[in-house]
Design a protein around this motif. Structure first.
Motif, short mmCIF file in Angstrom:
data_model
loop_
_atom_site.label_atom_id
_atom_site.label_comp_id
_atom_site.label_asym_id
_atom_site.label_seq_id
_atom_site.Cartn_x
_atom_site.Cartn_y
_atom_site.Cartn_z
N ALA A 227 0.83 -1.23 0.08
CA ALA A 227 -0.02 -0.02 0.05
C ALA A 227 0.81 1.16 -0.03
CB ALA A 227 -1.08 0.14 1.26
N LEU A 228 1.96 1.21 0.71
CA LEU A 228 2.68 2.42 0.87
C LEU A 228 3.35 2.74 -0.54
CD1 LEU A 228 4.60 2.45 4.15
CD2 LEU A 228 2.98 4.06 3.43
N ALA A 229 3.98 1.72 -1.24
CA ALA A 229 4.48 1.82 -2.52
C ALA A 229 3.42 2.67 -3.25
CB ALA A 229 4.91 0.45 -3.09
N PHE A 230 2.32 2.14 -3.44
CA PHE A 230 1.18 3.03 -4.44
C PHE A 230 0.99 4.30 -3.76
CE2 PHE A 230 0.30 -1.42 -5.73
CZ PHE A 230 0.35 -1.36 -7.07
N HIS A 231 0.93 4.37 -2.72
CA HIS A 231 0.83 5.56 -1.84
C HIS A 231 1.94 6.72 -2.21
CE1 HIS A 231 1.37 8.54 1.50
NE2 HIS A 231 0.20 8.27 1.89
N GLN A 232 3.07 6.13 -2.37
CA GLN A 232 4.26 7.07 -2.53
C GLN A 232 4.30 7.60 -4.07
OE1 GLN A 232 4.88 8.01 0.77
NE2 GLN A 232 6.85 8.32 0.06
N ILE A 233 3.82 6.52 -4.98
CA ILE A 233 3.79 6.66 -6.29
C ILE A 233 2.75 8.14 -6.69
CG2 ILE A 233 2.96 5.94 -8.56
CD1 ILE A 233 4.25 3.08 -7.84
N PHE A 234 1.69 7.75 -6.12
CA PHE A 234 0.57 8.85 -6.19
C PHE A 234 0.87 10.16 -5.76
CE2 PHE A 234 -2.32 5.01 -6.94
CZ PHE A 234 -2.39 5.26 -8.30
N GLU A 235 1.49 10.13 -4.68
CA GLU A 235 1.85 11.30 -3.55
C GLU A 235 2.92 12.06 -4.64
OE1 GLU A 235 3.11 11.27 0.45
OE2 GLU A 235 1.02 11.88 0.97
N GLY A 236 3.80 11.06 -4.91
CA GLY A 236 4.92 11.86 -5.79
C GLY A 236 4.58 12.47 -6.98
N LEU A 237 3.54 11.81 -7.75
CA LEU A 237 2.98 12.35 -8.87
C LEU A 237 2.37 13.59 -8.72
CD1 LEU A 237 1.13 9.14 -10.61
CD2 LEU A 237 3.38 10.71 -11.43
N GLY A 238 1.70 13.70 -7.35
CA GLY A 238 1.02 14.90 -7.03
C GLY A 238 2.17 16.06 -6.90
N LEU A 239 2.93 15.74 -5.91
CA LEU A 239 4.06 16.72 -5.56
C LEU A 239 4.98 17.11 -6.71
CD1 LEU A 239 5.69 18.58 -3.64
CD2 LEU A 239 6.77 16.52 -2.78
N GLY A 240 5.21 16.11 -7.62
CA GLY A 240 6.00 16.30 -8.78
C GLY A 240 5.47 17.09 -9.84
N GLY A 241 3.95 17.11 -9.82
CA GLY A 241 3.46 18.12 -10.78
C GLY A 241 3.36 19.54 -10.22
N CYS A 242 3.24 19.62 -9.14
CA CYS A 242 3.35 21.02 -8.57
C CYS A 242 5.14 21.62 -8.98
CB CYS A 242 3.15 21.16 -7.15
SG CYS A 242 1.43 20.70 -6.83
N ILE A 243 5.71 20.58 -8.61
CA ILE A 243 7.36 21.12 -8.76
C ILE A 243 7.69 21.46 -10.31
CG2 ILE A 243 9.79 20.38 -8.56
CD1 ILE A 243 8.93 18.64 -6.18
N ALA A 244 7.24 20.75 -11.25
CA ALA A 244 7.17 20.86 -12.49
C ALA A 244 6.50 22.18 -12.98
CB ALA A 244 6.65 19.73 -13.56
N GLN A 245 5.52 22.70 -12.63
CA GLN A 245 4.73 23.83 -13.00
C GLN A 245 5.51 24.95 -12.32
OE1 GLN A 245 0.79 24.63 -11.55
NE2 GLN A 245 0.24 25.11 -13.89
N ALA A 246 6.25 24.97 -11.29
CA ALA A 246 6.74 25.91 -10.51
C ALA A 246 8.14 26.66 -11.29
CB ALA A 246 7.42 25.59 -9.08
N GLY A 247 8.61 25.83 -12.08
CA GLY A 247 9.70 26.22 -13.07
C GLY A 247 11.20 26.42 -12.21
N PHE A 248 11.18 25.50 -11.12
CA PHE A 248 12.78 25.70 -10.50
C PHE A 248 13.74 25.19 -11.15
CE2 PHE A 248 9.70 24.75 -6.83
CZ PHE A 248 10.07 25.72 -5.89
#
Length: 349
Positions: A227-248
């Motif tokens: 469950a944590l493996a899938f949890h981290q994938i989805f949570e990572g997708l969420g955070l990664g999408g925000c990071i990608a849009q931020a233009g760091f």
């Protein structure tokens, strides 16, 4: 005897196996590290590859809406119920002052207010910084330093022509400056959102890891790893999408991805160290109180970030979404899918 107390004692003894639990935790460290890295780096890599393509901005917006659903579901379906359950445990709820006041709700409120405070202070600081950069322009320029359009107008000797060209140019410049300033502020806002969001998620990931690291119940750990493996994938997708849009920059993106990837494994290691050094039980009242308070605080931060800085900003202030009803519908579907995918995982973790 309550339903939760009915069970097979021999199975309970078999489940509480320290050696087997340790092996599972060691395996889980590698699995969760890889899945976390894949989850958070995928949106960032895709954003770098497809930047400048026609569908780039829309795809990024869809990923961000999916991310908002994941974050909101993480707070309301995973973090907050666990925090309430920890403080409602009979070992805690029977003690003063935990039986007298709903501390889970209070800490969730404090977390949301702290996120608002950070938001307001950071935004005010950014606005003050941009105001400080504006320089006063002289009303009249020296003859030799006039702009070409103004010099031509003066040479023609027409005041009307001079004012017409100058006013038009000034209007275009002000419009361009205003547009660039709005873009800059939006980018600063998105970067701040990404950083605060990562703090909330990292906080939550450490709590999960420490709790798992202190557990000696192999029956509980085995499904939790998947469950944590899938949890981290989805949570990572969420955070990664925000990071990608931020233009760091590349260095900041790499650091943020690394921090998210290692926090849960580090939490597991920390939990194992705490257990072996102190014999601290994860069902100890003090451990339950710490888990409940920290989880509630983290839930408040995540709820605020999801509703205010992700969902409200895109659905009510995004020009692309406002001009296209089809895009708005697609974003809502992405939001629901993100929420549903994370909520389903609550069946196992």
């Amino acid at each position: 005897m309550s339903g939760c107390e009915v069970g097979d004692e021999s199975r309970a003894q078999w489940c509480r196996n320290g050696a087997a639990a340790q092996q599972l935790k060691l395996v889980s460290i590698g699995i969760i590290l890889v899945t976390s890295a894949v989850g958070i780096s995928s949106p960032v890599v895709l954003a770098r590859l497809f930047e400048g393509k026609p569908a780039y901005s829309r795809a990024l917006l869809l990923i961000k809406c999916f991310a908002a659903g994941v974050v909101l579901s993480t707070a309301l379906v995973h973090v907050l119920p666990d925090a309430f359950a920890a403080l409602a445990d009979c070992q805690v709820a029977a003690r003063h002052p935990w039986r007298d006041f709903p501390f889970s709700g209070l800490l969730t409120l404090i977390g949301a207010l702290l996120a608002l405070l950070v938001d307001v202070v950071a935004t005010s600081h950014a606005v003050a910084g941009s105001d400080g950069k504006q320089q006063y322009q002289p009303v009249e320029l020296e003859e030799g330093k006039r702009k070409p359009a103004e010099a031509a107008a003066v040479a023609m000797g027409g005041c009307h022509g001079h004012h017409g060209v100058a006013d038009e140019q000034e209007g275009e410049e002000e419009e361009g400056d205003q547009g660039s300033e709005e873009e800059r502020m939006a980018k600063l806002k998105q970067r701040m959102v990404s950083q605060v969001l990562e703090i909330g998620i990292v906080f939550h990931s450490v709590i999960i890891g420490v709790t798992m690291g202190m557990s000696q119940n192999q029956c509980a750990i085995r499904p939790l790893v998947v469950a944590l493996a899938f949890h981290q994938i989805f949570e990572g997708l969420g955070l990664g999408g925000c990071i990608a849009q931020a233009g760091f920059g590349f260095g900041t993106v790499a650091y943020m991805c690394l921090m998210f990837s290692v926090t849960t494994p580090m939490g597991i290691i920390l939990g194992m160290i705490v257990f072996y050094m102190t014999g601290y039980n994860d069902s100890n009242p003090n451990a339950l109180i710490s888990e409940g308070l920290l989880g509630s605080l983290s839930a408040g931060v995540l709820i605020y970030m999801a509703l205010v800085d992700l969902i409200a900003v895109d659905f009510f202030h995004n020009k692309a979404m406002s001009s296209s009803s089809q895009l708005k519908k697609a974003c809502f579907v992405a939001l629901v899918l993100g929420s549903a995918s994370m909520s389903i995982l609550a069946l196992w973790a």
